[in-house]
Design a protein around this motif. Sequence first.
Motif, PDB file in Angstrom:
ATOM      1  N   ASN A 193      16.694 -34.402 -32.717  1.00  0.00           N
ATOM      2  CA  ASN A 193      17.682 -33.328 -32.612  1.00  0.00           C
ATOM      3  C   ASN A 193      17.018 -31.970 -32.839  1.00  0.00           C
ATOM      4  O   ASN A 193      17.353 -30.984 -32.170  1.00  0.00           O
ATOM      5  N   THR A 194      16.081 -31.936 -33.797  1.00  0.00           N
ATOM      6  CA  THR A 194      15.348 -30.696 -34.064  1.00  0.00           C
ATOM      7  C   THR A 194      14.505 -30.292 -32.868  1.00  0.00           C
ATOM      8  O   THR A 194      14.484 -29.117 -32.459  1.00  0.00           O
ATOM      9  N   ILE A 195      13.822 -31.255 -32.273  1.00  0.00           N
ATOM     10  CA  ILE A 195      12.967 -30.983 -31.110  1.00  0.00           C
ATOM     11  C   ILE A 195      13.801 -30.427 -29.953  1.00  0.00           C
ATOM     12  O   ILE A 195      13.431 -29.432 -29.312  1.00  0.00           O
ATOM     13  N   LYS A 196      14.915 -31.074 -29.679  1.00  0.00           N
ATOM     14  CA  LYS A 196      15.765 -30.631 -28.566  1.00  0.00           C
ATOM     15  C   LYS A 196      16.294 -29.216 -28.803  1.00  0.00           C
ATOM     16  O   LYS A 196      16.386 -28.405 -27.872  1.00  0.00           O
ATOM     17  N   LYS A 197      16.637 -28.920 -30.059  1.00  0.00           N
ATOM     18  CA  LYS A 197      17.133 -27.590 -30.408  1.00  0.00           C
ATOM     19  C   LYS A 197      16.048 -26.531 -30.188  1.00  0.00           C
ATOM     20  O   LYS A 197      16.310 -25.461 -29.648  1.00  0.00           O
ATOM     21  N   LEU A 198      14.831 -26.845 -30.616  1.00  0.00           N
ATOM     22  CA  LEU A 198      13.718 -25.902 -30.432  1.00  0.00           C
ATOM     23  C   LEU A 198      13.497 -25.600 -28.958  1.00  0.00           C
ATOM     24  O   LEU A 198      13.233 -24.460 -28.575  1.00  0.00           O
ATOM     25  N   ASN A 199      13.602 -26.636 -28.130  1.00  0.00           N
ATOM     26  CA  ASN A 199      13.358 -26.465 -26.709  1.00  0.00           C
ATOM     27  C   ASN A 199      14.501 -25.726 -26.021  1.00  0.00           C
ATOM     28  O   ASN A 199      14.266 -24.793 -25.242  1.00  0.00           O
ATOM     29  N   SER A 200      15.723 -26.115 -26.315  1.00  0.00           N
ATOM     30  CA  SER A 200      16.864 -25.540 -25.600  1.00  0.00           C
ATOM     31  C   SER A 200      17.250 -24.150 -26.106  1.00  0.00           C
ATOM     32  O   SER A 200      17.616 -23.276 -25.308  1.00  0.00           O
ATOM     33  N   GLU A 201      17.148 -23.929 -27.415  1.00  0.00           N
ATOM     34  CA  GLU A 201      17.601 -22.657 -27.989  1.00  0.00           C
ATOM     35  C   GLU A 201      16.464 -21.657 -28.183  1.00  0.00           C
ATOM     36  O   GLU A 201      16.633 -20.462 -27.931  1.00  0.00           O
ATOM     37  N   LYS A 202      15.320 -22.136 -28.632  1.00  0.00           N
ATOM     38  CA  LYS A 202      14.184 -21.242 -28.898  1.00  0.00           C
ATOM     39  C   LYS A 202      13.229 -21.137 -27.705  1.00  0.00           C
ATOM     40  O   LYS A 202      12.304 -20.321 -27.729  1.00  0.00           O
ATOM     41  N   LYS A 203      13.454 -21.989 -26.688  1.00  0.00           N
ATOM     42  CA  LYS A 203      12.623 -21.999 -25.473  1.00  0.00           C
ATOM     43  C   LYS A 203      11.157 -22.321 -25.775  1.00  0.00           C
ATOM     44  O   LYS A 203      10.251 -21.893 -25.057  1.00  0.00           O
ATOM     45  N   ILE A 204      10.920 -23.073 -26.854  1.00  0.00           N
ATOM     46  CA  ILE A 204       9.568 -23.508 -27.176  1.00  0.00           C
ATOM     47  C   ILE A 204       9.223 -24.710 -26.303  1.00  0.00           C
ATOM     48  O   ILE A 204      10.017 -25.645 -26.162  1.00  0.00           O
ATOM     49  N   THR A 205       8.056 -24.681 -25.706  1.00  0.00           N
ATOM     50  CA  THR A 205       7.586 -25.803 -24.903  1.00  0.00           C
ATOM     51  C   THR A 205       7.282 -26.980 -25.834  1.00  0.00           C
ATOM     52  O   THR A 205       6.644 -26.801 -26.871  1.00  0.00           O
ATOM     53  N   VAL A 206       7.746 -28.163 -25.465  1.00  0.00           N
ATOM     54  CA  VAL A 206       7.564 -29.348 -26.304  1.00  0.00           C
ATOM     55  C   VAL A 206       6.819 -30.423 -25.513  1.00  0.00           C
ATOM     56  O   VAL A 206       7.185 -30.740 -24.379  1.00  0.00           O
ATOM     57  N   ILE A 207       5.763 -30.956 -26.117  1.00  0.00           N
ATOM     58  CA  ILE A 207       5.079 -32.131 -25.578  1.00  0.00           C
ATOM     59  C   ILE A 207       5.208 -33.232 -26.613  1.00  0.00           C
ATOM     60  O   ILE A 207       4.689 -33.119 -27.729  1.00  0.00           O
ATOM     61  N   LEU A 208       5.937 -34.271 -26.255  1.00  0.00           N
ATOM     62  CA  LEU A 208       6.238 -35.377 -27.174  1.00  0.00           C
ATOM     63  C   LEU A 208       5.432 -36.604 -26.764  1.00  0.00           C
ATOM     64  O   LEU A 208       5.689 -37.212 -25.729  1.00  0.00           O
ATOM     65  N   ILE A 209       4.445 -36.955 -27.588  1.00  0.00           N
ATOM     66  CA  ILE A 209       3.691 -38.191 -27.393  1.00  0.00           C
ATOM     67  C   ILE A 209       4.471 -39.287 -28.111  1.00  0.00           C
ATOM     68  O   ILE A 209       4.713 -39.200 -29.317  1.00  0.00           O
ATOM     69  N   THR A 210       4.884 -40.310 -27.394  1.00  0.00           N
ATOM     70  CA  THR A 210       5.729 -41.328 -28.010  1.00  0.00           C
ATOM     71  C   THR A 210       5.528 -42.692 -27.370  1.00  0.00           C
ATOM     72  O   THR A 210       5.019 -42.795 -26.249  1.00  0.00           O
ATOM     73  N   HIS A 211       5.898 -43.734 -28.106  1.00  0.00           N
ATOM     74  CA  HIS A 211       5.938 -45.071 -27.498  1.00  0.00           C
ATOM     75  C   HIS A 211       7.368 -45.601 -27.474  1.00  0.00           C
ATOM     76  O   HIS A 211       7.589 -46.769 -27.176  1.00  0.00           O
ATOM     77  N   TYR A 212       8.347 -44.726 -27.776  1.00  0.00           N
ATOM     78  CA  TYR A 212       9.760 -45.094 -27.693  1.00  0.00           C
ATOM     79  C   TYR A 212      10.331 -44.606 -26.359  1.00  0.00           C
ATOM     80  O   TYR A 212      10.435 -43.400 -26.122  1.00  0.00           O
TER      81      TYR A 212
END
Length: 300
Positions: A193-212
Motif C-alpha cells: 500500500n505504501t509503494i502504490k501510494k508513493l507511485n500514484s501520489e508522489k510520482k516516484i518511480t518504483v522498481i519492485l523485485i519480487t517472487h510473489y
Amino acid sequence: MINTKRSLVCAENLFFSYREPDISKPETDEDYVLKNINLNISEGSFVAVLGHNGSGKSTLAKLMNMILTPTKGRIYIDNIDTSDENNTNEVRRIAGMVFQNPDNQIVAAVVEEDVAFGPENLGIEPSEIRKRVDNALETVGMTDYKLHAPHKLSGGQKQRIAIAGVIAMSPKLIILDESTAMLDPSGRREVLNTIKKLNSEKKITVILITHYMNEAVLADRVIVLNKGEIYLDGTPKQVFSQFEKIKKAGLDVPQVTELMRMLGEEQKNNSLLKKYEFPTDILHTGEAADLIESLVKNRV
C-alpha cells in the motif's frame, strides 16, 4: 499512443559477472549473471521484476544503485553513468534501495533518528532534515511511531521505516529488492500500500523485485528475467497470459489466472462449461468474481 515520459533507467548492452575473466579460456554466456540487457524504464512508472533464483534480478537492482558496476556495457540512472565511481553519491540520491531484511537498514535507536540518518549524511540543513523526516513518516503512515524504538516494531512497520529513510533522501526512484519476502501477509499489504501510494501520489518511480506473482500484477509493467536475460516484458496481462512461457521460466502465474486456465481446460471434457468463456488474462480476484457472477446470472 506515443510514450512522452523520459527514461529514468537505461541499460545498454549490459553484462555482469561476479568472476574475474579467465583470459586463457574463450568467453561464454555462462561467465555472466546478466547478459546483453537492453532496457528503458520511464520516469513515474511502476515496474515489477520477476525471475527464479539465480536469474539475475537482485544483481540488476544492485547495478541500478551502484552497489555493483557493469562488467561490460552501461547502465544510466537519470542520464548518469553508473560505471564512473565518482557518480556514486549522485546516483544514490536519485535511486534509493530497500532491501529484504529491514533490520539490515535500521541504524538508530529511535525511529525519527533512523529516518534522518540518510539526509544527515548528505549534509542537508537541520531544518530541512526535520521537514523531510516528518514528511517521510507521514507518507508511510508511521508518524505516531517517530519516538519508538525500531526493534519493537513489527516486520511490516520496520520495512515502512526503511522506506521512509529512503524517501527522506528525496529520490526519483525507489528499488525494492524482495522487500516483502520476510513479512507476513499483513506486513506485505502494509508495504505494498505504501509503494502504490508513493507511485500514484508522489510520482516516484518504483522498481519492485519480487517472487510473489500477486504483487507483480499491481505494477504497470512486468519484466521477467531468465538465465540472466530479459525473457518477457509487457503489461501484467500480456506477460501472465503466456502461461507456458512463464512455467518454462520456473515461475507461476497468479492463482486466479491459474484458476481461469484450469476452467478453460475443463471445458474440453465438460459439456456444461462449453457455453462459457474463461479469459486467461484475468489477474485479480475481483475480476474473476465479477466474471463468474456474470456467467452464472446469464446461464441458459
